[in-house]
Design a protein around this motif. Sequence first.
Motif, short mmCIF file in Angstrom:
data_model
loop_
_atom_site.label_atom_id
_atom_site.label_comp_id
_atom_site.label_asym_id
_atom_site.label_seq_id
_atom_site.Cartn_x
_atom_site.Cartn_y
_atom_site.Cartn_z
N LYS A 33 47.73 26.32 52.77
CA LYS A 33 47.35 26.86 51.45
C LYS A 33 46.22 27.87 51.61
O LYS A 33 46.25 28.95 51.03
CB LYS A 33 46.91 25.71 50.53
N PHE A 41 34.69 30.00 41.93
CA PHE A 41 34.42 29.71 43.34
C PHE A 41 32.92 29.53 43.63
O PHE A 41 32.54 29.34 44.77
CB PHE A 41 35.09 30.74 44.23
N ILE A 66 51.16 39.27 35.05
CA ILE A 66 50.80 40.48 35.81
C ILE A 66 51.97 40.95 36.69
O ILE A 66 52.03 42.11 37.08
CB ILE A 66 49.49 40.26 36.63
N1 FAQ Z 1 34.66 35.30 36.76
O1 FAQ Z 1 36.46 42.52 29.82
P1 FAQ Z 1 36.82 41.27 30.55
C1 FAQ Z 1 42.64 32.59 42.05
C2 FAQ Z 1 34.15 39.66 34.19
S1 FAQ Z 1 42.39 34.20 41.69
C3 FAQ Z 1 33.92 36.38 37.08
O2 FAQ Z 1 37.61 40.26 29.83
P2 FAQ Z 1 39.03 41.84 32.34
C4 FAQ Z 1 43.62 32.21 43.14
C5 FAQ Z 1 35.08 40.86 34.26
O3 FAQ Z 1 35.41 41.16 35.60
C6 FAQ Z 1 41.18 34.20 40.37
N2 FAQ Z 1 33.91 37.48 36.31
O4 FAQ Z 1 37.49 41.68 31.96
C7 FAQ Z 1 43.08 31.06 43.88
C8 FAQ Z 1 34.25 41.91 33.58
O5 FAQ Z 1 33.21 42.35 34.46
P3 FAQ Z 1 33.16 43.85 35.11
C9 FAQ Z 1 40.93 35.57 39.97
C10 FAQ Z 1 34.68 37.47 35.21
O6 FAQ Z 1 39.10 42.35 33.71
C11 FAQ Z 1 43.26 29.77 43.42
C12 FAQ Z 1 33.55 41.11 32.50
O7 FAQ Z 1 33.53 39.76 32.93
N3 FAQ Z 1 42.02 36.08 39.18
O8 FAQ Z 1 42.03 31.85 41.41
C13 FAQ Z 1 35.48 36.39 34.86
O9 FAQ Z 1 39.77 42.58 31.27
C14 FAQ Z 1 42.74 28.68 44.12
C15 FAQ Z 1 34.20 41.23 31.13
O10 FAQ Z 1 35.48 40.58 31.08
C16 FAQ Z 1 42.11 37.37 38.85
O11 FAQ Z 1 41.28 38.18 39.21
C17 FAQ Z 1 35.45 35.26 35.69
N4 FAQ Z 1 36.16 34.15 35.42
O12 FAQ Z 1 39.59 40.34 32.28
C18 FAQ Z 1 42.42 31.26 45.08
C19 FAQ Z 1 43.33 37.76 38.05
N5 FAQ Z 1 36.14 36.69 33.72
O13 FAQ Z 1 34.36 43.97 35.99
C20 FAQ Z 1 41.89 30.16 45.78
C21 FAQ Z 1 43.33 39.22 37.65
C22 FAQ Z 1 35.75 37.92 33.36
O14 FAQ Z 1 33.19 44.81 33.98
C23 FAQ Z 1 42.07 28.86 45.28
N6 FAQ Z 1 42.26 39.53 36.74
N7 FAQ Z 1 34.87 38.40 34.26
O15 FAQ Z 1 31.88 43.89 35.90
C24 FAQ Z 1 42.35 39.42 35.39
O16 FAQ Z 1 43.34 39.00 34.84
C25 FAQ Z 1 41.17 39.89 34.58
O17 FAQ Z 1 40.35 40.68 35.41
C26 FAQ Z 1 40.33 38.73 33.94
C27 FAQ Z 1 39.15 39.37 33.20
C28 FAQ Z 1 41.18 37.96 32.93
C29 FAQ Z 1 39.80 37.78 35.00
#
Ligand code: FAQ
Length: 311
Positions: free
Chosen positions: A70, A110, A138
């Motif tokens: 994993k 994390f 996505i």
């Molecule tokens: N943590 O305007 P929004 C996984 C930031 S992969 C930290 O809503 P957006 C696999 C955001 O970057 C997990 N920062 O932003 C795995 C923005 O800051 P910026 C990762 C966060 O982009 C499993 C600001 O807040 N997945 O887990 C977080 O439209 C197990 C404003 O937010 C992805 O990256 C957060 N939780 O929506 C691995 C999926 N939330 O950049 C190992 C793709 C928000 O202006 C073990 N990403 N921010 O400085 C997305 O879908 C989007 O980027 C969101 C945020 C939904 C995460």
Amino acid sequence: LEERRTARFQARIDADEKIEPVDWMPEAYRKTLVRQISQHAHSEVVGMLPEGNWIGRAPSLRRKAVLLAKVQDEGGHGLYLYAAAETLGVSRQEMVEQLLSGAAKYSSIFNYPTLSWADIGAIGWLVDGAAIMNQVPICRCSFGPYARAMQRICKEESFHQRQGYEIMLQLSRGTPEQKQMAQDALDRWWWPSLMMFGPPDGESQHGAQGMAWKIKLFGNDELRQKFVDVTVPQAEYLGLTMPDPDLRFDEAAGHYRFGAIDWDEFKRVVKGGGPVARDRMKARRRAYDDGAWVREAALAHAEKKRARRAE
Ligand code: FAQ
């Protein structure tokens, strides 16, 4: 001309056409993709650390082999995603430097510690579960390389989610102490998992534009609600209790209503507050420094090959 190009670009998005790296795109679209894809890649790579912590202490050979596979998958996801972002004209070196300098974010989830073996179950069940809910849409996003990378990633994440749930099932059907370990892991991982979806829509800076460009297909709150709706019955099946006294099923709406999320904690954790965040970055910097000789050797080898070809 710029206006006409932009209108044509938006029309292609509205018609569900894929945008490819060779196509014209607005600079802001390119930048948003680089930000989101690189942060996603960083999350996969930093995400190897909490689980990596338990590889040497897995309770059986089978569990160890599964966990090792994993964590390797997560490294692979990081690499596909860096490669997808590189098609937008940014180098992997630049992206890694942004992570190490703290300029680029990675997922808040994390920055929490893995205190017991049950945390490995909770991460697979909840963290991969939340990741799938966010990432399956996505696969249909407007940028071709990102959409294609996500298809394979989602298949692997769904296997990860099942392995986590299976650990939780075994613990919750085990001795009272094992069931208590599972409950304790759920108590600590539930709220941080809900925060993975990002701030509420009203505070999501990039949300509306991201959806207009079909980089995101759903808002943060809608995906969070979907995750709660599928996960609560899974907790019931395990015989575990969600750590939320306000959780209840709203018959009329057909949704589970949940309590208030602590957004102050989210902001603190995203900013890298707390000892775990410092350890995560220390581990990444050490890995980068320890890998320097490999990068140098690869470059020297490529240079030698180039020189031989030129002879
Ligand atoms: N943590 O305007 P929004 C996984 C930031 S992969 C930290 O809503 P957006 C696999 C955001 O970057 C997990 N920062 O932003 C795995 C923005 O800051 P910026 C990762 C966060 O982009 C499993 C600001 O807040 N997945 O887990 C977080 O439209 C197990 C404003 O937010 C992805 O990256 C957060 N939780 O929506 C691995 C999926 N939330 O950049 C190992 C793709 C928000 O202006 C073990 N990403 N921010 O400085 C997305 O879908 C989007 O980027 C969101 C945020 C939904 C995460």
